[in-house]
Design a protein around this motif. Structure first.
Motif, short mmCIF file in Angstrom:
data_model
loop_
_atom_site.label_atom_id
_atom_site.label_comp_id
_atom_site.label_asym_id
_atom_site.label_seq_id
_atom_site.Cartn_x
_atom_site.Cartn_y
_atom_site.Cartn_z
N LEU A 93 0.83 -1.21 0.00
CA LEU A 93 0.00 0.00 0.00
C LEU A 93 0.87 1.26 0.00
O LEU A 93 0.56 2.23 -0.70
CB LEU A 93 -0.94 0.00 1.21
N LEU A 94 1.96 1.25 0.76
CA LEU A 94 2.87 2.40 0.75
C LEU A 94 3.51 2.54 -0.62
O LEU A 94 3.62 3.65 -1.16
CB LEU A 94 3.93 2.26 1.84
N LYS A 95 3.95 1.46 -1.22
CA LYS A 95 4.56 1.51 -2.55
C LYS A 95 3.58 2.07 -3.57
O LYS A 95 3.93 2.93 -4.40
CB LYS A 95 5.02 0.10 -2.96
N ALA A 96 2.32 1.62 -3.51
CA ALA A 96 1.30 2.12 -4.43
C ALA A 96 1.06 3.62 -4.24
O ALA A 96 0.92 4.37 -5.22
CB ALA A 96 -0.01 1.35 -4.25
N PHE A 97 1.05 4.06 -2.99
CA PHE A 97 0.89 5.49 -2.70
C PHE A 97 2.05 6.29 -3.28
O PHE A 97 1.85 7.31 -3.94
CB PHE A 97 0.82 5.68 -1.18
N LEU A 98 3.27 5.84 -3.05
CA LEU A 98 4.44 6.55 -3.54
C LEU A 98 4.48 6.58 -5.07
O LEU A 98 4.87 7.59 -5.67
CB LEU A 98 5.72 5.94 -2.97
N GLU A 99 4.07 5.49 -5.71
CA GLU A 99 4.03 5.47 -7.17
C GLU A 99 3.07 6.52 -7.71
O GLU A 99 3.33 7.15 -8.74
CB GLU A 99 3.61 4.09 -7.69
N GLN A 100 1.96 6.71 -7.04
CA GLN A 100 0.97 7.69 -7.50
C GLN A 100 1.41 9.12 -7.22
O GLN A 100 1.18 10.02 -8.04
CB GLN A 100 -0.39 7.45 -6.84
N VAL A 101 2.05 9.36 -6.07
CA VAL A 101 2.35 10.72 -5.66
C VAL A 101 3.73 11.18 -6.14
O VAL A 101 3.88 12.32 -6.58
CB VAL A 101 2.22 10.86 -4.13
N PHE A 102 4.74 10.32 -6.10
CA PHE A 102 6.10 10.70 -6.50
C PHE A 102 6.27 10.45 -8.01
O PHE A 102 7.03 9.60 -8.43
CB PHE A 102 7.13 9.89 -5.71
N ARG A 103 5.57 11.22 -8.79
CA ARG A 103 5.57 11.03 -10.23
C ARG A 103 5.96 12.31 -10.95
O ARG A 103 6.15 13.32 -10.31
CB ARG A 103 4.20 10.50 -10.66
N PRO A 104 6.08 12.25 -12.28
CA PRO A 104 6.46 13.45 -13.02
C PRO A 104 5.52 14.63 -12.71
O PRO A 104 4.31 14.46 -12.63
CB PRO A 104 6.32 13.02 -14.49
N GLY A 105 6.13 15.77 -12.50
CA GLY A 105 5.37 16.97 -12.17
C GLY A 105 5.27 17.22 -10.68
O GLY A 105 4.99 18.34 -10.25
N VAL A 106 5.48 16.20 -9.87
CA VAL A 106 5.44 16.34 -8.42
C VAL A 106 6.85 16.17 -7.84
O VAL A 106 7.38 17.05 -7.19
CB VAL A 106 4.48 15.33 -7.76
N ALA A 107 7.46 15.02 -8.09
CA ALA A 107 8.76 14.69 -7.50
C ALA A 107 9.93 14.93 -8.46
O ALA A 107 11.04 15.17 -8.02
CB ALA A 107 8.76 13.24 -7.04
N PHE A 108 9.67 14.83 -9.75
CA PHE A 108 10.72 15.03 -10.75
C PHE A 108 10.06 15.41 -12.08
O PHE A 108 8.85 15.31 -12.22
CB PHE A 108 11.58 13.76 -10.91
N GLN A 109 10.90 15.83 -13.01
CA GLN A 109 10.39 16.17 -14.34
C GLN A 109 11.34 15.61 -15.38
O GLN A 109 12.54 15.82 -15.30
CB GLN A 109 10.29 17.69 -14.49
N TYR A 110 10.79 14.87 -16.35
CA TYR A 110 11.62 14.37 -17.44
C TYR A 110 12.10 15.54 -18.29
O TYR A 110 11.41 16.55 -18.44
CB TYR A 110 10.83 13.40 -18.32
N ARG A 111 13.30 15.39 -18.87
CA ARG A 111 13.84 16.37 -19.80
C ARG A 111 14.04 15.71 -21.15
O ARG A 111 14.06 14.48 -21.25
CB ARG A 111 15.20 16.88 -19.31
N ASN A 112 14.21 16.47 -22.17
CA ASN A 112 14.45 15.92 -23.51
C ASN A 112 15.77 15.17 -23.56
O ASN A 112 15.91 14.20 -24.28
CB ASN A 112 14.43 17.02 -24.57
N ARG A 113 16.76 15.63 -22.79
CA ARG A 113 18.08 14.99 -22.76
C ARG A 113 18.56 14.91 -21.32
O ARG A 113 18.24 15.75 -20.50
CB ARG A 113 19.09 15.81 -23.56
N GLY A 114 19.34 13.89 -21.06
CA GLY A 114 19.97 13.78 -19.75
C GLY A 114 19.03 13.27 -18.67
O GLY A 114 17.95 12.74 -18.94
N PHE A 115 19.48 13.45 -17.44
CA PHE A 115 18.72 12.96 -16.30
C PHE A 115 17.50 13.82 -16.03
O PHE A 115 17.44 14.99 -16.43
CB PHE A 115 19.62 12.95 -15.05
N ALA A 116 16.56 13.25 -15.32
CA ALA A 116 15.36 13.99 -14.93
C ALA A 116 15.73 15.12 -13.97
O ALA A 116 16.70 15.03 -13.22
CB ALA A 116 14.36 13.05 -14.27
N LYS A 117 14.94 16.17 -13.99
CA LYS A 117 15.11 17.27 -13.04
C LYS A 117 14.42 16.90 -11.74
O LYS A 117 13.24 16.55 -11.73
CB LYS A 117 14.50 18.56 -13.61
N MET A 118 15.15 16.96 -10.63
CA MET A 118 14.61 16.62 -9.32
C MET A 118 13.87 17.83 -8.77
O MET A 118 14.40 18.93 -8.75
CB MET A 118 15.74 16.21 -8.39
#
Length: 194
Positions: A93-118
């Motif tokens: 249940l904790l893993k499912a919660f974190l998957e839903q909440v710690f996602r792009p736009g909340v915890a990080f943001q994908y970039r066109n190149r390189g690593f995600a922005k934290m």
């Protein structure tokens, strides 16, 4: 200056009479007495869907039921997660919660190149974990793998650092004096906001 602290009580059983709830209460008491600004989430009392695809994770929205939870994660400067160890790691249940909440736009943001922005830079965390086995067995024999995965792959990936850990083992065998010692220790952590 008051610090924003989020306490996530993540025992899957929604009853308030378990050790995880008491530990979360103790941390909250210490932090409140020290003047920190607190918010608390009880994962067992939230109703939310599971993620079922990469597409949904990467391009979907945080479910409406968890929008407020995502906002409080972004608000927090320190996150305390209290959970029991199940099969060597966090409960599903904790893993499912974190998957839903710690996602792009909340915890990080994908970039066109390189690593995600934290996106959670400047936030720290404390993991408070209860378990039936002795703590040294989990740390040294099993390598603490389940907690390492949470720390490295979810929290550190969002720039949450440092992530400190407090383990309480042999919980079924502890007497009332031992339990009170644990609660006092966690309350002291709350007073320090660490």
């Amino acid at each position: 200056m008051p610090r924003h602290i989020l306490i996530i009580e993540a025992h899957p059983d929604g009853h308030d009479r378990h050790l995880c709830g008491a530990l979360a209460d103790a941390y909250a008491k210490g932090a409140a007495n020290a003047g920190f600004t607190l918010r608390r989430l009880d994962v067992a009392k939230l109703d939310f869907p599971l993620l079922r695809s990469r597409e949904e994770f990467e391009n979907g929205m945080v479910p409406e039921e968890l929008t407020a939870a995502a906002e409080v994660v972004q608000w927090a400067e320190h996150i305390v997660i209290v959970f029991p160890l199940w099969h060597g790691t966090m409960p599903a249940l904790l893993k499912a919660f974190l998957e839903q909440v710690f996602r792009p736009g909340v915890a990080f943001q994908y970039r066109n190149r390189g690593f995600a922005k934290m996106l959670l830079t400047g936030c720290s965390a404390r993991l408070i974990v209860t378990m039936g086995m002795p703590t040294p067995v989990y740390r040294f024999w099993f390598g603490g793998h389940g907690v390492k995965g949470l720390r490295r792959s979810i929290l550190n990936f969002a720039a949450i650092r440092p992530v400190r850990q407090t383990f309480f083992g042999m919980v079924e065998k502890v007497d009332e004096a031992g339990r009170q010692h644990w609660l006092t220790k966690v309350e002291a952590l709350g007073r320090r906001g660490v």
